[in-house]
Design a protein around this motif. Structure first.
Motif, PDB file in Angstrom:
ATOM      1  N   TYR A 187      36.842  41.676  38.559  1.00 40.26           N
ATOM      2  CA  TYR A 187      36.319  40.498  39.277  1.00 40.26           C
ATOM      3  C   TYR A 187      37.437  39.779  40.030  1.00 40.26           C
ATOM      4  O   TYR A 187      37.274  39.397  41.194  1.00 40.26           O
ATOM      5  CB  TYR A 187      35.661  39.537  38.293  1.00 40.26           C
ATOM      6  N   ARG A 226      38.555  41.690  43.157  1.00 40.33           N
ATOM      7  CA  ARG A 226      37.635  41.525  44.294  1.00 40.33           C
ATOM      8  C   ARG A 226      37.784  40.145  44.916  1.00 40.33           C
ATOM      9  O   ARG A 226      37.719  39.990  46.146  1.00 40.33           O
ATOM     10  CB  ARG A 226      36.191  41.740  43.826  1.00 40.33           C
ATOM     11  N   HIS A 227      37.972  39.140  44.086  1.00 36.68           N
ATOM     12  CA  HIS A 227      38.141  37.783  44.602  1.00 36.68           C
ATOM     13  C   HIS A 227      39.368  37.699  45.500  1.00 36.68           C
ATOM     14  O   HIS A 227      39.367  36.966  46.503  1.00 36.68           O
ATOM     15  CB  HIS A 227      38.280  36.799  43.435  1.00 36.68           C
ATOM     16  N   ARG A 283      41.371  46.223  47.752  1.00 37.10           N
ATOM     17  CA  ARG A 283      40.459  47.317  48.075  1.00 37.10           C
ATOM     18  C   ARG A 283      39.481  47.536  46.921  1.00 37.10           C
ATOM     19  O   ARG A 283      39.862  47.499  45.749  1.00 37.10           O
ATOM     20  CB  ARG A 283      41.261  48.597  48.339  1.00 37.10           C
ATOM     21  N   ASP A 284      38.218  47.776  47.304  1.00 31.45           N
ATOM     22  CA  ASP A 284      37.172  47.889  46.283  1.00 31.45           C
ATOM     23  C   ASP A 284      37.462  49.023  45.309  1.00 31.45           C
ATOM     24  O   ASP A 284      37.176  48.929  44.115  1.00 31.45           O
ATOM     25  CB  ASP A 284      35.807  48.102  46.940  1.00 31.45           C
ATOM     26  N   ALA A 335      39.745  47.632  42.704  1.00 33.96           N
ATOM     27  CA  ALA A 335      39.039  46.722  41.798  1.00 33.96           C
ATOM     28  C   ALA A 335      38.184  47.498  40.800  1.00 33.96           C
ATOM     29  O   ALA A 335      38.167  47.200  39.595  1.00 33.96           O
ATOM     30  CB  ALA A 335      38.175  45.758  42.599  1.00 33.96           C
TER      31      ALA A 335
END
Length: 721
Positions: A446, A449-450, A454-455, A458
């Motif tokens: 989390y 991502r905040h 890069r996804d 995360a």
């Protein structure tokens, strides 16, 4: 036949232990009465366990146990006990010791068979048939059963309290106040924990109209408790009632209660007559990650959060109350008021944690001790990063192609892996994980991502602990897969390297779980990775911390082999099938399921048994060869037609089997060997392997060596013999 009831009425028992306490109490009493012949074959046991009682109902219990035949006993030699057919004083005295009165008619005993002469050890002796032992009374056996049951209870922690006399100390899980022992309607005179048995019990602490009441009979217990005491005594029935009410309340809102068997068991142990109520919290808290809210509601309040059809948390939750007032609003509002500070704390932690980046927390890992001999979490993060980099290199150079994402060249993957591995443990320093350690990894995802990372990174941070338990999901992307492997491998290599191996049922560092996690990832994702090479690459980052790398390497490979064998047998493969495949110590675990299926298919062939037996025979012959095994098969030395036929068959079958093997068609490769059955059988019927001529003997051994190599590429087929 009369039924039996035993109940121990106590103060509130520890909820997490109640189910096991109830099961143990009932099982021990049943077992003891069964062993002492007080039960019929049709006797049935019903266990009771509520917050304030442990009980058991057993049907068809005898008041007196069945008489037991006793074996004949030797009294004395015939020459000592009888003189010319007349009993001697020695025999008469011995009979008095056996319980017979003085002046007994010994002659009638012989005619009735109670005394008789028999051969024993080459001598004639006088033996006595004592007949059947009289049955014992239920009260004696039940006292022993209760004592045994209390001794065996899996009590998490014992407390000491005083009896009413103010002097006597008793040790038990909680103070006990009443004991019931009813055989039908009759009270059995037994004692336990300073209590004498009666027929009195107590109902619900708040809902029962009377404090104490008498149980009429063993069979009226459950009904009387429900009607007079407002208690559902059966743990299973109470659990089913809670499940029914939870579903009904959730269905009314078109929602679904969270599925948590452990929570359901714990709540069942907290209430005696459940009443499910619907509550809600403020929608603003839904901005906090739902894992945080769900965990605080379950762990701290024992609530059941409600999810929508997409699995998203809603503001509604269910409470299992122990009271059922006409107006439940006060109970509902009280629970809503209690949960609000918990959720506010979670929101505060989440807001505060996001004010600092994960990378800014990285230096703090140097102050967090991982293990006294392995350094800090910061040092561990560096080792995980190095191991992950080595795994990416192995994937990029694998013989089998490993396809990464379309935009993920191996250099990009390596960059993502490095970032995820370095940051994976940073959430250990956050307030949220400090409060809820179960959220480590999840919160890191989390926060990543905040920050806009890069996804893929995360997701990898979130997934690098997976699989956390049996049946858990595997990491979802390539980056997470590599970091998860590196993290688990670092743990195993480090702890094995300093001698912290699991022993027996003790595995404080969950090393078995880590090994099974690596096995699952390698097998289920079919990764082109070599396990020994992975272990080898994981050793250098530890430097001098591992004193004996060779011993560590060997111990780990043996450990993985054991874990893999257990896992495969649990999946339904036979011990023979598993043994045949693992005997070759395959290094690429992704191949193992295909090899097992190939072995299973081969074993179904008509030729399998004969070939497996021949393979075992060949192996035994080759083991006895002294010195180096000959390898060259010379055609001019193939004298017998049977050995010529076998050489020709191998020359024809081996290339086909090898080609299929290289294509990873293991089933086809093994099936191709079926053509060798006839020539192999003929060879062993007609050819003498150990010929006197040394050249012939060497040639035949070379031929068998080639046969052995051809047959054992997929698995050691001799293990099927």
């Amino acid at each position: 036949m009369t039924n039996l009831l035993v109940e121990l009425f106590v103060e509130e028992l520890p909820p997490k232990a109640l189910k096991k306490l109830g099961e143990s109490f009932a099982a021990s009493i049943t077992e003891h009465l069964h062993l002492n012949d007080f039960l019929e074959a049709e006797s049935a046991t019903t266990s009771f366990a509520s917050p304030r009682r442990l009980g058991v109902h057993i049907s068809k219990v005898r008041a007196i146990s069945e008489p037991k035949p006793r074996p004949p006993e030797t009294l004395m030699p015939e020459a000592v006990g009888l003189k010319e057919g007349t009993p001697t004083p020695a025999l008469l005295k011995r009979l008095q010791k056996a319980g017979y009165h003085e002046g007994v008619d010994v002659g009638s005993f012989f005619s009735e068979g109670r005394l008789f002469v028999a051969e024993e050890g080459g001598k004639r002796v006088i033996k006595h048939d004592p007949g059947q032992a009289a049955g014992s009374h239920l009260s004696i056996a039940l006292q022993g059963a209760i004592d045994l049951a209390l001794h065996r209870l899996p009590i998490p922690k014992v407390m000491t309290y005083q009896l009413a006399d103010g002097w006597t100390d008793v040790k038990f899980v909680r103070p006990a106040h009443r004991l019931i022992a009813l055989h039908g309607e009759t009270v059995i005179g037994v004692k336990a924990l300073g209590l004498e048995a009666s027929n009195m019990t107590e109902g619900h602490r708040f809902e029962s109209p009377v404090q104490a009441f008498a149980i009429r009979s063993a069979d009226s217990y459950a009904q009387q408790l429900f009607e007079q005491g407002a208690v559902i005594a059966s743990f299973a029935e109470r659990r089913a009632e809670i499940s029914r009410q939870l579903k009904g309340a959730a269905d009314a809102l078109s929602l679904k209660p969270i599925d948590d068997e452990a929570l359901l068991d714990e709540v069942t142990a907290l209430v005696e007559r459940p009443n499910v109520l619907t509550c809600a919290f403020e929608a603003e808290f839904l901005a906090v990650p739902q894992e945080c809210l769900i965990l605080t509601m379950k762990a701290n309040q024992k609530y059941f959060p409600l999810l929508d059809s997409h699995g998203k948390l809603t503001r509604h939750f269910l409470v299992v109350s122990n009271i059922a007032p006409a107006d439940a609003s006060a109970v509902t509002q009280g629970n809503e008021r209690v949960v609000r500070p918990r959720l506010a704390d979670a929101k505060f932690f989440f807001d505060q944690d996001r004010k600092k980046k994960l990378a800014d927390r990285l230096p703090g890992l140097a102050k967090v001790v991982y293990h006294g001999k392995l350094g800090s979490q910061g040092e561990r993060a560096e080792r995980v990063t190095a191991i992950a980099h080595a795994i990416v290199n192995q994937l990029s150079m694998a013989t089998l192609p490993y396809t990464v994402d379309a935009d993920d060249e191996f250099k990009v993957l390596d960059s993502k892996v490095k970032q995820a591995a370095q940051l994976a443990k940073c959430d250990l320093l956050t307030d949220m994980v400090g409060e809820f350690p179960e959220l480590q990894g999840i919160m890191g995802g989390y926060y990543a991502r905040h920050e806009g990372l890069r996804d893929g990174v995360a997701i990898a941070i979130e997934d690098h602990y997976k699989p956390r338990f049996a049946g858990d999901a595997l990491p979802r992307n390539h980056t997470g897969t590599v970091v998860a492997l590196a993290d688990k491998l670092e743990t195993l290599v480090g702890l094995f390297g300093i001698g912290q191996l699991p022993t027996g049922d003790k595995d404080p560092f969950a090393l078995r779980r880590h090994a099974l996690g690596i096995i699952r990832i390698l097998v289920e994702k079919n990764l082109p990775l070599d396990l020994p090479a992975m272990i080898e690459a994981a050793l250098p980052p530890f430097g001098e911390l591992i004193e004996n790398p060779q011993a560590t390497r060997e111990a780990l490979l043996s450990f993985f082999a054991d874990r893999l064998a257990v896992s495969l047998r649990d999946q339904g493969y036979s011990a023979q099938e598993v043994d045949a495949v693992l005997a070759l110590a395959p290094t690429r675990l992704g191949d193992v399921p295909k090899r097992l299926e190939a072995v299973r298919a081969f074993a179904a062939l008509a030729e399998a048994a004969s070939l497996a037996a021949a393979n075992k025979r060949v192996g035994n012959i080759l083991k006895k060869v002294e010195g180096e095994l000959p390898t060259e098969v010379k055609a001019e030395l193939l004298k017998e037609s049977a050995e010529q036929a076998l050489a020709a068959a191998i020359a024809e079958v081996q290339p086909q089997a090898d080609t299929l093997f290289e294509q990873h068609d293991y089933t086809g490769s093994l099936k191709a060997l079926a053509a060798l059955k006839a020539p192999v059988d003929a060879f062993f019927d007609d050819v003498m392997v150990n010929a006197e001529d040394a050249a012939l003997r060497a040639n035949r051994l070379a031929l068998l060596g080639r046969l052995h190599a051809a047959m054992n590429r997929v698995a050691d087929l001799s293990r099927l013999a």
